[in-house]
Scaffold this motif. Structure first.
Motif: not given
Length: 257
Positions: A1-8, A229-244, A246-250
Motif C-alpha cells: 500500500m502506498a504511503p499517504t501524506v496530507d499537504l497543508n 513569493p514562491s509558495a504556489v510553485r513550491i506547493a505544486a512541485e512538492v505535490r508532483r515530487a511526492l506523487q512521482d 509513489g506517495v498518495a495525497l489525502a
C-alpha cells in the motif's frame, strides 16, 4: 500500500485591502488549510471568504491562532499568563468554528502560528496549555504538531487526535525545531529543492536537518507557507515530487501519538 501524506498551507492572511498570498491557487493543490483567525493576520471577511473557498474545494479546515500581533505578523515573541494565553486560543478557535459553520464546513484541526508555535515547540507546558484550551471548546479537534518537538510530547500526554507536521520551505535544527528566519538558509525558496527534500523525508520517515542529522518521526502532513513569493510553485512541485515517488495525497486522520 502506498504511503499517504496530507499537504497543508497557512492562508487567510490578507487584511482588508492588503493582500497576502494566493489562497485560491493553493487551495487547488493542498488537502488541508490553516486559516488565520484575525490576531496575527486575517479579518472577518477574509476568514469568511477563505472558509467558503476551502469548503467549495473539499479542503480540510484548520484554525490557525497566533499572538495578537498584526504588525509583526505573529512572529514577535510575547510573554502571557497561562490563563490569558488559553483564552486567546479559545477566542480564535471559536471564531474559526463560527465562520466554518456559516460556510457549510467545520474546523477539523488546530495549528499554532509563528512565534506562538515556535515557543510551544520549545516549551511542553506552554504547548499543553494551548492544546487543552482548544480541546475545551472543540473536544474532537485534531492537534497539528511540529513533529519531534515539545509540541508532539505535549499532545501525546493528552491522548487527543494528532497530525505530525514537517515543513517543505523551512530548514531544521538538530532538535527538530525550525532554524530562525533571521539566519541564512532558514527559508527555502527553491521549489525543486523543497520537492526533493519532502520526497526524501517521507520516504525515510525522518526529518533531515540542516547539519545532516536524521530524526525519525511519524509524518502525517507537510506545510507549505502561503506568504512566501514562491509558495504556489513550491506547493505544486512538492505535490508532483511526492506523487512521482509513489506517495498518495489525502487529508490526515489524526491518530494519537
Amino acid at each position: 500500500m502506498a504511503p499517504t501524506v496530507d499537504l497543508n498551507a497557512d492562508m487567510g492572511e490578507s487584511y482588508g485591502a492588503w493582500k497576502m498570498g494566493d489562497d485560491a491557487a493553493l487551495l487547488d493543490i493542498v488537502t488541508s488549510a490553516n486559516i488565520a483567525c484575525g490576531f496575527h493576520a486575517g479579518d472577518w471577511d477574509v476568514m469568511a471568504d477563505t472558509m467558503q473557498a476551502a469548503v467549495a474545494r473539499d479542503v480540510g479546515i484548520g484554525a490557525h491562532p497566533g499572538f495578537p500581533d498584526l504588525h509583526g505578523f505573529g512572529r514577535q515573541r510575547m510573554k502571557m499568563a497561562t490563563s490569558s494565553l488559553q483564552n486567546l486560543v479559545r477566542y480564535q478557535v471559536g471564531a474559526a468554528q463560527a465562520m466554518a459553520k456559516a460556510a457549510g464546513g467545520a474546523v477539523r484541526h488546530l495549528k499554532l502560528h509563528g512565534a506562538l508555535a515556535n515557543m510551544a515547540s520549545e516549551d511542553e507546558a506552554m504547548a499543553r496549555a494551548c492544546y487543552e484550551a482548544a480541546l475545551s471548546v472543540a473536544p474532537d479537534i485534531i492537534i497539528m504538531v511540529l513533529a519531534g518537538t515539545a509540541q508532539q510530547r505535549a499532545a501525546s500526554t493528552l491522548g487527543c487526535p494528532v497530525a505530525c507536521e514537517i515543513f517543505a520551505d523551512r530548514a531544521y535544527n538538530d532538535d527538530a525545531t525550525l532554524v530562525d528566519r533571521s539566519l541564512p538558509g532558514a527559508v527555502i525558496h527553491d521549489p525543486d529543492l523543497a520537492g526533493k527534500r519532502m520526497a526524501d523525508m517521507v520516504r525515510e520517515g525522518a526529518i533531515l536537518t540542516q547539519n545532516g542529522k536524521r530524526i525519525e518521526t511519524r509524518i502525517d502532513t507537510i506545510c507549505l507557507h502561503g506568504d512566501t513569493p514562491s509558495a504556489v510553485r513550491i506547493a505544486a512541485e512538492v505535490r508532483r515530487a511526492l506523487q512521482d515517488s509513489g506517495v498518495a495525497l489525502a487529508r490526515f486522520n489524526g491518530a494519537p501519538v
